[in-house]
Design an enzyme around this catalytic site. Structure first.
Site, short mmCIF file in Angstrom:
data_model
loop_
_atom_site.label_atom_id
_atom_site.label_comp_id
_atom_site.label_asym_id
_atom_site.label_seq_id
_atom_site.Cartn_x
_atom_site.Cartn_y
_atom_site.Cartn_z
CG HIS A 29 -1.79 -1.22 1.31
ND1 HIS A 29 -1.33 -2.46 1.71
CD2 HIS A 29 -3.11 -1.37 1.04
CE1 HIS A 29 -2.33 -3.32 1.67
NE2 HIS A 29 -3.42 -2.69 1.28
CG HIS A 260 -6.00 1.52 -0.59
ND1 HIS A 260 -5.94 1.87 0.75
CD2 HIS A 260 -6.21 0.17 -0.62
CE1 HIS A 260 -6.11 0.79 1.48
NE2 HIS A 260 -6.28 -0.25 0.68
CD GLU A 409 -19.79 -6.02 25.58
OE1 GLU A 409 -19.84 -5.37 24.50
OE2 GLU A 409 -20.72 -6.00 26.41
CG HIS A 471 -28.01 -13.03 27.91
ND1 HIS A 471 -28.73 -12.47 26.88
CD2 HIS A 471 -27.66 -12.00 28.72
CE1 HIS A 471 -28.81 -11.16 27.06
NE2 HIS A 471 -28.16 -10.85 28.17
C1 LIG Z 1 -11.46 -4.62 10.00
C2 LIG Z 1 -10.93 -4.46 8.61
N1 LIG Z 1 -11.77 -4.47 7.57
C3 LIG Z 1 -11.32 -4.38 6.30
C4 LIG Z 1 -9.98 -4.27 6.06
C5 LIG Z 1 -9.48 -4.22 4.64
N2 LIG Z 1 -9.00 -2.85 4.33
C6 LIG Z 1 -7.72 -2.51 4.38
S1 LIG Z 1 -7.47 -0.88 4.14
C7 LIG Z 1 -9.12 -0.60 3.93
C8 LIG Z 1 -9.69 0.78 3.74
C9 LIG Z 1 -8.77 1.73 3.21
O1 LIG Z 1 -9.22 3.03 3.39
P1 LIG Z 1 -8.51 4.01 4.41
O2 LIG Z 1 -8.61 3.48 5.76
O3 LIG Z 1 -9.05 5.34 4.16
O4 LIG Z 1 -6.98 3.93 4.01
P2 LIG Z 1 -6.29 4.66 2.76
O5 LIG Z 1 -7.04 4.26 1.54
O6 LIG Z 1 -6.35 6.10 3.04
O7 LIG Z 1 -4.90 4.09 2.77
C10 LIG Z 1 -9.83 -1.79 4.03
C11 LIG Z 1 -11.29 -1.89 3.87
C12 LIG Z 1 -9.12 -4.24 7.18
N3 LIG Z 1 -7.80 -4.14 7.04
N4 LIG Z 1 -9.61 -4.31 8.42
#
Ligand SMILES: Cc1ncc(C[n+]2csc(CCOP(=O)(O)OP(=O)(O)O)c2C)c(N)n1
Length: 662
Positions: A29, A260, A409, A471
């Site tokens: 990334h 990204h 939690e 529960h």
């Molecule tokens: C709990 C979770 N859900 C999904 C992902 C997969 N994932 C990695 S980065 C991302 C989103 C990227 O958007 P952002 O947080 O804005 O990062 P940027 O594009 O700015 O690097 C997702 C959905 C993850 N790492 N963790």
């Protein structure tokens, strides 16, 4: 203060290494590192208190990259500032097997990485625990020894995840003033612009949770520096929304989701380097920039040495206690205290719920263990976790040891990880067993990271009765046992509860779940034994009166049923042994000969547990008899439920007899 030119070159070194690392790995990334390079440069060069030569110096500031997918930013920072763990070769081995630069940051792999991140939102929630631990330890040992900040880089994804709500609410409520979140406000996620799915005003959201929050241009180093300088003097946590461009510098991909999560490609990478006026080849850092970054990595040395002098000058008792706490050693008196308690329990033979037995253990050990930071997600009177003299932590006074986590939690479990990683505390957190589902992602990270934390999970089966199937856990024991490095104990009586606690308190390499009952249980362990019988996961509780026809394996509240069935079978001339299995997965980790000796060779094997069968076949075989649950539970008095679901001594006797006669 660095000049704009020097700042740009420092930041571009981060961008270049990150682009090159991702390009060589053919995955990763680049967008976040390129977008947040300016903010990270300001933080590391002007504010972060650290010494690259000593990644675990206790009074260092903590830096958490919550958006773990941007790992190349962290690796570039660690490499350039001179951490031994991240050499240039390791940067070139980004995302390769056994490198120090795995896809997402793993604290147990790379010194300098404070916590494992990647599951979005959790880094932020873990950082809340770190910031809380800092205040609690400072309240106890003074700011001469404990005085540091926790900085977080969080992305849109971090803030969209529900866990961020729990985390910021808790941090705001406790006014964790040493917590500073740098939000990468780039308006882009994987699917495209954030506007596809999110329109929250994050500044207002944080303010509503009791934070200070502001917006800055994330590419203006002076503005970022001024905001951080202000944040450090705040009386509450601070969020700085840094408006940035994802993939900053990339000619076509900057500002789009294309930056990204994939390599830029040769042409775009060359274009980015040209736009940034970075004239160097792959992984090449000019010497002036390399030495400027090195100097940043050494900037904290004097502060560290001064801190070491202060520690050395502290009274011997304080120093010994501080060091003991940080390395996670338990006082020698713990063993004898548990033994004495076991003796007392055997003498008194109380019929009590294991949650009540757990409370007795806590009353006995808490005075010895000032490191125990105990809390509950708003179920304190049900979890029995608050000892008589426990003082609650609050925003005005962090000297207490009891944490009211609120009905959070997941936030609790993530904060517990941060407390443990910070050092100095053994976090204990409680809720109902069924809500391990709500805490599970952080429990999984605890198991992965090997943090020493204890979960007190009461109301562990249909035995909780009237609250009904919402529960009543049925699949949770199996699910937790399936998690690598998670240790689950389901003690059968007060003595086993003391033993399970002892094992949990002395475990150094991972988390422990204590699954405890609401309903009373008789004392089954009547003979005093110095050793900890739960340590192998299973043991023969009651031998057969003659050559055994059956072995009855059971855990927790069902051991009582096994013992009753044994007596009834004996009346019919059928000899059965009872094996208590407080920890099935610990038992299955024992050497084969140990397992064989405990399992024995009685032809009929029965497992009794008020939960699903999953996992028990390893002990009783496919043809073993299982007396337990196959469906969700039901609402009713617990004795009626046991009868309705057939988890009774009579049912065991009937099935063993049928098998014996058949
Ligand atoms: C709990 C979770 N859900 C999904 C992902 C997969 N994932 C990695 S980065 C991302 C989103 C990227 O958007 P952002 O947080 O804005 O990062 P940027 O594009 O700015 O690097 C997702 C959905 C993850 N790492 N963790």
């Amino acid at each position: 203060m660095t000049s704009q030119v020097e700042h740009d070159r420092l930041a571009n070194a981060l961008r270049a290494l990150s682009m090159d690392g991702v390009e060589k790995a053919k995955s990763g990334h680049p967008g976040l590192p390129m977008g947040m390079a300016d903010v990270a440069t300001v933080l590391f060069s002007r504010f972060l208190k650290f010494d690259a030569a000593d990644p675990s110096w206790p009074d260092r500031d903590r830096f958490v990259l919550s958006a773990g997918h941007g790992s190349m930013l962290l690796y570039s920072l660690l490499h350039l500032t001179g951490y031994e763990s991240v050499t240039l070769d390791e940067i070139k081995r980004f995302r390769q097997l056994h490198s120090k630069t795995p896809g997402h940051p793993e604290n147990f792999v790379t010194p300098g990485v404070e916590t494992t991140t990647g599951p979005l939102g959790q880094g932020l929630a873990t950082a809340v625990g770190m910031a809380l631990a800092e205040r609690m330890l400072a309240a106890e040992f003074g700011e001469d020894l404990v005085d540091h900040y926790t900085y977080v880089i969080a992305s849109d994804g971090d803030l969209m995840e529900g866990i961020s709500h729990e985390a910021i609410a808790l941090a705001g409520h406790l006014k964790l003033s040493r917590l500073i979140v740098l939000y990468d406000d780039n308006g882009i996620s994987i699917d495209g612009p954030l506007s596809l799915a999110d329109t929250v005003d994050q500044v207002k959201r944080f303010e509503a949770a009791g934070w200070l929050a502001s917006r800055v241009d994330g590419h203006d180093p002076q503005a970022v520096a001024a905001a951080i300088a202000d944040a450090r003097t705040a009386d509450r946590p601070v969020m700085i929304a840094c408006r940035t461009t994802i993939g900053f510098g990339a000619p076509k991909k900057a500002g789009t989701s294309k930056a990204h999560g994939e390599p830029l490609g040769a042409e775009e990478l060359a274009g980015a380097k040209a736009a940034l006026k970075w004239e160097y080849g792959p992984f090449e850092i000019p010497t002036d920039i390399a030495s400027a970054w090195r100097a940043i990595g050494e900037r904290g040395r004097a502060a560290r040495e001064e801190w070491q002098r202060r520690l050395a000058a502290a009274p011997q008792n304080t120093r010994d206690d501080f060091v003991r706490r940080l390395v996670g050693e338990r006082p020698k008196a713990l063993g004898p205290t548990i033994s004495a308690l076991k003796g007392k329990l055997i003498a008194e033979a109380p019929s009590i719920a294991t949650r009540k037995a757990s409370e007795l253990v806590l009353e006995a050990v808490v005075p010895l263990l000032p490191e125990m930071a105990i809390g509950s997600a708003d179920l304190t009177p049900s979890n029995n976790t608050r000892t008589k003299t426990a003082k609650a932590v609050n925003a005005a006074d962090f000297s207490g040891r009891y944490i009211h986590y609120g009905i959070r939690e997941f936030g609790m479990a993530a904060a517990m990880n941060g407390i443990a990683l910070h050092g100095g505390f053994l976090p204990v957190g409680a809720t109902f067993m069924v809500f391990t589902d709500y805490a599970r992602p952080a429990m999984r990270l605890a198991a992965l990271m090997g943090t020493s934390v204890v979960y007190v999970m009461t109301h562990d089966s249909i035995g909780l009765g009237e609250d009904g199937p919402t529960h009543q856990p049925v699949e949770h024991l199996a699910a937790l046992r399936a998690m690598p490095n998670m240790r689950v104990f389901r003690p059968a009586d007060a003595v086993e509860t003391a033993e399970a606690w002892q094992l949990a308190l002395t475990r150094k390499d991972g988390p422990t779940v204590l699954a405890l009952t609401r309903q009373n249980l008789p004392l089954l362990r009547k003979e005093p034994v110095e050793s900890n019988l739960c340590a192998m996961g299973a043991y023969e509780l009651s031998p057969a009166g003659g050559k055994p026809t059956a072995t009855l394996f059971a855990s927790g509240s069902e051991v009582e049923i096994a013992v009753a069935a044994q007596a009834q079978l004996a009346e019919k001339g059928i000899h059965a042994r009872v094996v208590s299995v407080p920890s099935l997965e610990l038992f299955l980790e024992q050497p084969e000969d140990v397992q064989k000796a405990v399992i024995g060779d009685a032809p009929i094997k029965v497992a009794i547990e008020a939960a699903v069968r999953f996992g028990w076949d390893a002990v009783i075989g496919h043809d073993g008899i299982f007396v337990g649950m196959a469906t969700f539970g039901a609402s009713g008095p617990y004795k009626d439920l046991y009868a309705y679901f057939g988890i009774t001594a009579e049912s065991v006797v009937e099935r063993v007899t049928a098998r014996h006669n058949g």
